[in-house]
Design a protein around this motif. Structure first.
Motif: not given
Lengths: 308, 292
Positions: B125-131, B163
């Protein structure tokens, strides 16, 4: 032991394996929608965009595959090169200048300053604004005939020139000015938080050894702040790659496409120029750029969590 | 880093003066654009062309503000940014509440009910912060179409929730990690269930992080432009999109005072939140970036 007769109304004592089983699964059930959303809207969409980038889609998505043809077109696209070069210039200047200003202000604020809170508030407020607002304001300040240039000329410096906003070679630096104005206060806040976390006794000891204050900062404090520098660079680079609103509001990508960035390039091609395939390819390259920055960052974050 | 040893010599005084000078100059650099924006927004057009940026308004007028609010042209239509201002609220409030609630439950489940793979779920889920959101724009546009909510407020709310969850989960997870597990274990032994423990033990101490999450999401969503411009129509635009349209509508004379008034209107809600709760805003900004 508790008396099981006080169990919740309408339920047998929580012995019952179904209820126990449900309780064990509840946390996962609660997380399930978010995981599903993440899988579909983040990972699924990335894959979808990647697939689109392999097609000849123009006005509407089509699934006629052309391999990496769109990427090849992108590499031959002059505007894409301008956008990528601009990102390099904008990104590196933005990160470096924000760091220098942020570190400097944090160290000065750390000298038992009167009204420190008020100053901090002033330095950081631009971060609360939308980049669209920032763009609109700086567009006004940088307007050659009515803004800063006109003002300095009215003071008697008739030959003063500050018309970067309409100069193809200089326009990218106006983005740097506005973005630094917006984000440098944030870097100050990061470093101030880092400085406040350092043990005083180290600094006192160094001072007793006769080191001057600047020297103490350079030799003792800065090495302690290395993780903060790392975080700040990551976050700023990330802001730079995503920059879209600021370009739209401040320069509109102009003059011509002199101040285009990958984010505006992608939007223009995918939504205005009926080049969905090409736009998707450029989005994938942006993702690649973010991943190159992100993976080391996440890796170090998770590692320090484990040992921290 | 307080009480460093200082000797009150002349050199020390000079350096103090230098420190204050730099700090005050920096404050001016940050404040000037806001001051110019405010001054320009209450000047009549004649004063703008006659004076300079820093000329104080001679006959201050609120006419640019009323025009920006109710009459200025934003593209095709000429009804100011007022309606879009309320649009932004109609999008922001539900999106903030939903994403914060989901984030709180996620953070709680991830920290107090760990299971095999919960760390992986968090990383996922953390990855979703950065795309970069450019990667999701096109599929999102199609998906909103399938759901029948393209160009609607509901669609924008969905996008912001989807998001925003990554961020709110991050906030609550990092906060709940610091709450002692003993409290929860004791309640579990007493037979309290998942939601009961959340409601009785975690929620009462969560006020600070709820404030951080609400402020962060409010600021993010209010200031959003990319999703707003990609997924809205005439009547559902957020105020940032309306502002950009207003500034780029070229009919007749450029009314810079109206532009600045509209920019102030778009900036006010987040500025007010920042002034009232700046501490929490900073905490949201630094969450996850400085280990504390």
């Amino acid at each position: 032991m508790k008396n099981p007769s006080k169990a919740r109304v309408g339920h047998p004592a929580p012995r019952a394996s179904t209820l126990g089983g449900l309780q064990a699964w509840l946390p996962r059930l609660v997380l399930a929608p978010s995981v599903a959303i993440s899988l579909f809207f983040v990972y699924g969409f990335m894959l979808w965009t990647f697939i689109l980038s392999l097609t000849s889609s123009r006005m509407l998505p089509s699934y006629d595959f052309v391999g990496f043809g769109q990427y090849a077109r992108l590499m031959q696209n002059d505007r894409w090169w301008v956008a990528s070069t601009n990102l390099m210039i904008f990104g590196s200047l933005f990160v470096v200048i924000c760091l220098v200003i942020g570190v400097l202000l944090a160290m000065l604020l750390d000298q038992k300053i009167r009204q420190e809170g008020a100053l901090r508030t002033i330095y950081l407020y631009p971060m609360a604004l939308s980049f669209i607002v920032t763009g609109v304001v700086w567009k006004w300040l940088l307007n050659p005939s009515l803004g800063i240039q006109a003002m300095v000329r009215s003071w008697g410096f008739e030959s003063f020139r500050f018309d970067w906003l309409v100069d193809s070679d200089m326009v990218i630096y106006t983005l740097v000015i506005a973005a630094v104005w917006q984000a440098s206060g944030f870097v100050m806040a990061l470093f101030l938080a880092g400085l406040r976390g350092i043990d005083d006794s180290i600094i006192k000891a160094a001072q007793l050894d006769g080191a001057s204050l600047p020297r103490v900062y350079w030799r003792v404090v800065m090495p302690c702040l290395r993780p903060v520098v790392f975080s700040a660079v990551m976050i700023l680079a990330h802001i730079a790659i995503k920059s879209f609103d600021l370009v739209v509001a401040l320069t509109g990508g102009g003059p011509g496409y002199a101040s285009d960035l990958p984010a505006t390039f992608m939007y223009a091609h995918a939504f205005n120029r009926a080049q969905i395939g090409l736009g998707s390819a450029s989005a994938m390259l942006m993702l690649g750029g973010v991943l190159a920055i992100l993976i080391p960052y996440l890796y170090s974050e998770l590692r320090s969590r484990r040992h921290g | 880093m307080a009480n460093v040893i200082r000797r009150q010599t002349l050199a020390a005084r000079v350096s103090r003066l230098a420190v204050y000078s730099v700090l005050i100059l920096a404050a001016l650099f940050y404040l000037l654009p806001l001051a110019v924006m405010l001054m320009t927004s209450v000047k009549p057009l004649s004063e703008i062309s006659a004076g300079t940026l820093l000329t104080l308004p001679q006959n201050p007028t609120l006419a640019p503000w009323t025009k920006a609010w109710g009459e200025a042209c934003t593209g095709m239509r000429c009804d100011g940014v007022g309606g879009y201002f309320w649009n932004s609220f109609a999008i922001v409030i539900p999106a903030v509440l939903i994403s914060t609630t989901i984030g709180a439950l996620n953070g709680y489940a991830l920290t107090k009910w760990r299971f095999k793979g919960s760390e992986l779920v968090f990383a996922l889920m953390l990855f979703g912060c950065f795309i970069p959101f450019q990667v999701v724009l096109l599929p999102m546009a199609q998906t909103l179409g399938w759901l029948g909510i393209s160009s609607s407020r509901a669609g924008l709310i969905l996008v912001h929730v989807v998001f925003g969850i990554a961020f709110t989960t991050l906030f609550f997870r990092n906060f709940y990690v610091g709450i002692p597990n003993e409290l929860v274990s004791a309640a579990k032994l007493d037979g309290a269930g998942f939601f009961r423990i959340f409601w009785r033990i975690l929620l009462p101490v969560s006020t600070p992080i709820i404030v951080v999450s609400v402020i962060w999401q409010f600021t993010q969503i209010w200031n959003d432009f990319l999703f707003g411009v990609a997924f809205s129509a005439h009547n559902t635009q957020p105020v940032t999109v309306a502002l950009n349209n207003l500034v780029n509508t070229s009919t007749g004379v450029r009314e810079y005072n109206v532009d600045m008034a509209a920019a102030m209107i778009a900036a006010l809600p987040t500025l007010v939140v920042y002034v009232l709760a700046g501490k929490y805003f900073v905490r949201g900004l630094t969450a996850g970036s400085v280990k504390g």
